[in-house]
Design a protein around this motif. Structure first.
Motif, PDB file in Angstrom:
ATOM      1  N   THR A 128      -2.199  12.947 -21.256  1.00 22.23           N
ATOM      2  CA  THR A 128      -0.842  12.500 -20.955  1.00 22.23           C
ATOM      3  C   THR A 128      -0.149  13.588 -20.137  1.00 22.23           C
ATOM      4  OG1 THR A 128       0.053  13.511 -22.961  1.00 22.23           O
ATOM      5  CG2 THR A 128      -0.766  11.236 -23.139  1.00 22.23           C
ATOM      6  N   GLU A 129       1.087  13.332 -19.731  1.00 28.25           N
ATOM      7  CA  GLU A 129       1.820  14.348 -18.976  1.00 28.25           C
ATOM      8  C   GLU A 129       2.099  15.574 -19.840  1.00 28.25           C
ATOM      9  OE1 GLU A 129       4.453  13.002 -15.508  1.00 28.25           O
ATOM     10  OE2 GLU A 129       4.908  11.543 -17.094  1.00 28.25           O
ATOM     11  N   GLU A 130       2.346  15.353 -21.138  1.00 29.32           N
ATOM     12  CA  GLU A 130       2.577  16.488 -22.030  1.00 29.32           C
ATOM     13  C   GLU A 130       1.318  17.339 -22.161  1.00 29.32           C
ATOM     14  OE1 GLU A 130       5.498  13.378 -22.700  1.00 29.32           O
ATOM     15  OE2 GLU A 130       3.304  13.350 -22.705  1.00 29.32           O
ATOM     16  N   VAL A 131       0.174  16.669 -22.254  1.00 27.34           N
ATOM     17  CA  VAL A 131      -1.092  17.399 -22.355  1.00 27.34           C
ATOM     18  C   VAL A 131      -1.385  18.134 -21.050  1.00 27.34           C
ATOM     19  CG1 VAL A 131      -3.583  17.154 -22.674  1.00 27.34           C
ATOM     20  CG2 VAL A 131      -2.010  15.830 -24.092  1.00 27.34           C
ATOM     21  N   MET A 132      -1.087  17.513 -19.924  1.00 31.45           N
ATOM     22  CA  MET A 132      -1.286  18.177 -18.635  1.00 31.45           C
ATOM     23  C   MET A 132      -0.443  19.447 -18.555  1.00 31.45           C
ATOM     24  SD  MET A 132      -2.563  18.542 -15.634  1.00 31.45           S
ATOM     25  CE  MET A 132      -3.393  17.037 -15.096  1.00 31.45           C
ATOM     26  N   GLU A 133       0.789  19.380 -19.045  1.00 35.70           N
ATOM     27  CA  GLU A 133       1.652  20.560 -19.040  1.00 35.70           C
ATOM     28  C   GLU A 133       1.034  21.679 -19.872  1.00 35.70           C
ATOM     29  OE1 GLU A 133       4.501  22.887 -17.759  1.00 35.70           O
ATOM     30  OE2 GLU A 133       4.368  20.767 -17.173  1.00 35.70           O
ATOM     31  N   GLU A 134       0.469  21.314 -21.009  1.00 38.03           N
ATOM     32  CA  GLU A 134      -0.184  22.310 -21.860  1.00 38.03           C
ATOM     33  C   GLU A 134      -1.411  22.900 -21.168  1.00 38.03           C
ATOM     34  OE1 GLU A 134      -1.904  22.660 -26.435  1.00 38.03           O
ATOM     35  OE2 GLU A 134      -0.940  20.811 -25.739  1.00 38.03           O
ATOM     36  N   ALA A 135      -2.180  22.044 -20.485  1.00 39.15           N
ATOM     37  CA  ALA A 135      -3.361  22.525 -19.761  1.00 39.15           C
ATOM     38  C   ALA A 135      -2.962  23.500 -18.658  1.00 39.15           C
ATOM     39  CB  ALA A 135      -4.126  21.341 -19.178  1.00 39.15           C
ATOM     40  N   LEU A 136      -1.845  23.228 -17.989  1.00 38.79           N
ATOM     41  CA  LEU A 136      -1.361  24.133 -16.945  1.00 38.79           C
ATOM     42  C   LEU A 136      -0.959  25.478 -17.540  1.00 38.79           C
ATOM     43  CD1 LEU A 136       0.788  21.659 -14.802  1.00 38.79           C
ATOM     44  CD2 LEU A 136      -1.400  22.687 -14.178  1.00 38.79           C
ATOM     45  N   GLN A 137      -0.324  25.439 -18.702  1.00 47.41           N
ATOM     46  CA  GLN A 137       0.075  26.684 -19.360  1.00 47.41           C
ATOM     47  C   GLN A 137      -1.142  27.516 -19.752  1.00 47.41           C
ATOM     48  OE1 GLN A 137       2.569  25.556 -22.659  1.00 47.41           O
ATOM     49  NE2 GLN A 137       4.168  24.681 -21.345  1.00 47.41           N
ATOM     50  N   LYS A 138      -2.235  26.828 -20.101  1.00 50.06           N
ATOM     51  CA  LYS A 138      -3.472  27.519 -20.484  1.00 50.06           C
ATOM     52  C   LYS A 138      -4.312  27.901 -19.262  1.00 50.06           C
ATOM     53  CE  LYS A 138      -2.733  27.026 -24.906  1.00 50.06           C
ATOM     54  NZ  LYS A 138      -2.476  28.189 -25.795  1.00 50.06           N
ATOM     55  N   LYS A 139      -3.804  27.566 -18.063  1.00 47.94           N
ATOM     56  CA  LYS A 139      -4.510  27.872 -16.808  1.00 47.94           C
ATOM     57  C   LYS A 139      -5.905  27.249 -16.783  1.00 47.94           C
ATOM     58  CE  LYS A 139      -1.950  32.177 -16.144  1.00 47.94           C
ATOM     59  NZ  LYS A 139      -0.981  31.515 -15.243  1.00 47.94           N
ATOM     60  N   ALA A 140      -5.973  25.991 -17.193  1.00 45.35           N
ATOM     61  CA  ALA A 140      -7.250  25.277 -17.216  1.00 45.35           C
ATOM     62  C   ALA A 140      -7.729  24.976 -15.798  1.00 45.35           C
ATOM     63  CB  ALA A 140      -7.108  23.981 -18.009  1.00 45.35           C
ATOM     64  N   ASP A 141      -9.043  25.035 -15.623  1.00 45.00           N
ATOM     65  CA  ASP A 141      -9.667  24.650 -14.352  1.00 45.00           C
ATOM     66  C   ASP A 141     -10.351  23.288 -14.466  1.00 45.00           C
ATOM     67  OD1 ASP A 141      -9.391  27.435 -13.165  1.00 45.00           O
ATOM     68  OD2 ASP A 141     -10.692  27.840 -14.882  1.00 45.00           O
ATOM     69  N   PHE A 142     -10.529  22.832 -15.717  1.00 47.65           N
ATOM     70  CA  PHE A 142     -11.308  21.616 -15.968  1.00 47.65           C
ATOM     71  C   PHE A 142     -10.759  20.963 -17.227  1.00 47.65           C
ATOM     72  CE2 PHE A 142     -14.771  19.176 -17.779  1.00 47.65           C
ATOM     73  CZ  PHE A 142     -15.489  18.684 -16.698  1.00 47.65           C
ATOM     74  N   ILE A 143     -10.473  19.665 -17.150  1.00 43.10           N
ATOM     75  CA  ILE A 143     -10.013  18.908 -18.318  1.00 43.10           C
ATOM     76  C   ILE A 143     -11.052  17.845 -18.640  1.00 43.10           C
ATOM     77  CG2 ILE A 143      -8.257  17.352 -19.248  1.00 43.10           C
ATOM     78  CD1 ILE A 143      -6.206  18.718 -17.466  1.00 43.10           C
ATOM     79  N   LEU A 144     -11.562  17.885 -19.864  1.00 43.48           N
ATOM     80  CA  LEU A 144     -12.440  16.822 -20.344  1.00 43.48           C
ATOM     81  C   LEU A 144     -11.599  15.920 -21.240  1.00 43.48           C
ATOM     82  CD1 LEU A 144     -16.099  17.100 -21.540  1.00 43.48           C
ATOM     83  CD2 LEU A 144     -14.487  15.574 -22.673  1.00 43.48           C
ATOM     84  N   SER A 145     -11.287  14.731 -20.743  1.00 46.20           N
ATOM     85  CA  SER A 145     -10.479  13.767 -21.479  1.00 46.20           C
ATOM     86  C   SER A 145     -11.390  12.644 -21.953  1.00 46.20           C
ATOM     87  CB  SER A 145      -9.370  13.203 -20.580  1.00 46.20           C
ATOM     88  OG  SER A 145      -8.649  12.186 -21.246  1.00 46.20           O
ATOM     89  N   TYR A 146     -11.482  12.479 -23.265  1.00 46.12           N
ATOM     90  CA  TYR A 146     -12.378  11.453 -23.814  1.00 46.12           C
ATOM     91  C   TYR A 146     -12.065  10.080 -23.218  1.00 46.12           C
ATOM     92  CZ  TYR A 146     -14.326   8.190 -27.232  1.00 46.12           C
ATOM     93  OH  TYR A 146     -14.987   7.150 -27.827  1.00 46.12           O
ATOM     94  N   HIS A 147     -10.805   9.667 -23.262  1.00 52.19           N
ATOM     95  CA  HIS A 147     -10.409   8.415 -22.617  1.00 52.19           C
ATOM     96  C   HIS A 147     -10.084   8.682 -21.148  1.00 52.19           C
ATOM     97  CE1 HIS A 147      -9.285   7.142 -26.877  1.00 52.19           C
ATOM     98  NE2 HIS A 147     -10.198   6.270 -26.495  1.00 52.19           N
ATOM     99  N   PRO A 148     -10.522   7.820 -20.241  1.00 43.09           N
ATOM    100  CA  PRO A 148     -10.257   8.049 -18.814  1.00 43.09           C
ATOM    101  C   PRO A 148      -8.782   7.851 -18.471  1.00 43.09           C
ATOM    102  CG  PRO A 148     -11.378   5.942 -19.139  1.00 43.09           C
ATOM    103  CD  PRO A 148     -11.372   6.627 -20.468  1.00 43.09           C
ATOM    104  N   PRO A 149      -8.125   8.862 -17.914  1.00 38.52           N
ATOM    105  CA  PRO A 149      -6.724   8.691 -17.516  1.00 38.52           C
ATOM    106  C   PRO A 149      -6.580   7.791 -16.293  1.00 38.52           C
ATOM    107  CG  PRO A 149      -7.530  10.836 -16.844  1.00 38.52           C
ATOM    108  CD  PRO A 149      -8.615  10.223 -17.674  1.00 38.52           C
TER     109      PRO A 149
END
Length: 283
Positions: free
Chosen positions: A77-98
């Motif tokens: 979700t957008e909230e999860v994306m914000e958290e991923a940005l804060q963690k400086k993620a390079d790769f997101i594995l999302s079980y359900h396809p966004p």
């Protein structure tokens, strides 16, 4: 060290174990995106996924792309994306396809479009396994089945192997009772067709020694093979055309049919006792 941030990991424990094996590899301080995708696909082939599903690499930054931080989530979700940005993620594995339905434009209008924009702006790859991980032998369905206790389970709908057991999608077989020169000419002309592999062996038909030609070919090559045979009917007889099937995989597929080692009544008595904090009933 390849780091990860894990959300809702109880829903995808096998994925977490796979990621941990990548994270704790002492020889790996980072991983190329292509190598990471290859490892994920080795764990569960995307061919296991349902035909309606949208799995695999959904968003890819321009190459080369190095993954230092991998972020796991059940739903992006957008909230999860914000958290991923804060963690400086390079790769997101999302079980359900966004991303599920086709997008005709990428604007700031809808939240799913905004996810794509933010991922590309921040060079974040997005990958979704969904039903491929459901069907995998050590995937989500098997994990859920273990919650029933000791039982024997098998897929309700078996997955097919990613590849055919032999080269090609079709097999064509026919007999030749002509001279060696004719045989050599037929084999030579068939081998000249792309995506065709040819073998020959002796066969007896009506007490007569003949040569049996067997060839495997692709769907496209089959049309050329049939055209060749139609133009040279005097050279062969007893033709068979077989459509090859990908073999079913014994422990892989959608759903699980479970046979409990204990009766259903015993199972529910245990569940009830656990929920009330009472001693478990004995058999």
């Amino acid at each position: 060290m390849l780091s990860s941030h894990i959300r809702l990991v109880r829903l995808v424990p096998t994925t977490v174990r796979l990621v941990h094996s990548l994270i704790h590899n002492p020889s790996c301080s980072f991983m190329d995106l292509k190598a990471l995708i290859s490892s994920l696909n080795d764990f569960a082939s995307l061919s296991f996924a349902e035909s309606w599903d949208n799995v695999g690499l959904l968003v890819e930054p321009s190459p080369p792309h190095t993954v230092n931080t991998l972020f796991l989530t059940n739903d992006l979700t957008e909230e999860v994306m914000e958290e991923a940005l804060q963690k400086k993620a390079d790769f997101i594995l999302s079980y359900h396809p966004p991303i599920f339905r086709p997008m005709k434009r990428i604007t700031w209008k809808t939240w799913k479009e905004r996810l794509v924009i933010r991922a590309l702006e921040n060079r974040i790859a997005i990958y979704s396994p969904h039903t491929a991980y459901d069907a995998a032998p050590q995937g989500v369905n098997n994990w859920l089945a273990k919650g029933l206790g000791v039982c024997t389970s098998r897929p309700i709908h078996f997955s097919k192997a990613p590849n055919y057991p032999t080269e090609g999608t079709h097999r064509v077989e026919f007999n030749i009772d002509h001279t060696q020169e004719d045989l050599d000419e037929v084999i030579s002309m068939l081998k000249a067709i792309s995506d065709v592999s040819v073998t020959s062996f002796s066969a007896r038909t009506d007490d007569e020694e003949q040569t049996r030609i067997s060839l495997n070919c692709s769907q496209q090559a089959l049309m050329h093979v049939v055209a060749f045979l139609s133009q040279n009917r005097q050279l062969y007889q007893k033709t068979e055309i077989l459509s090859l099937e990908k073999p079913l995989l014994l422990h892989t597929g959608m759903g699980r049919l479970c046979t409990l080692d204990e009766s259903v009544r015993w199972f529910w008595e245990q569940c009830s006792a656990r929920s009330r904090g009472r001693p478990l009933p004995h058999r």
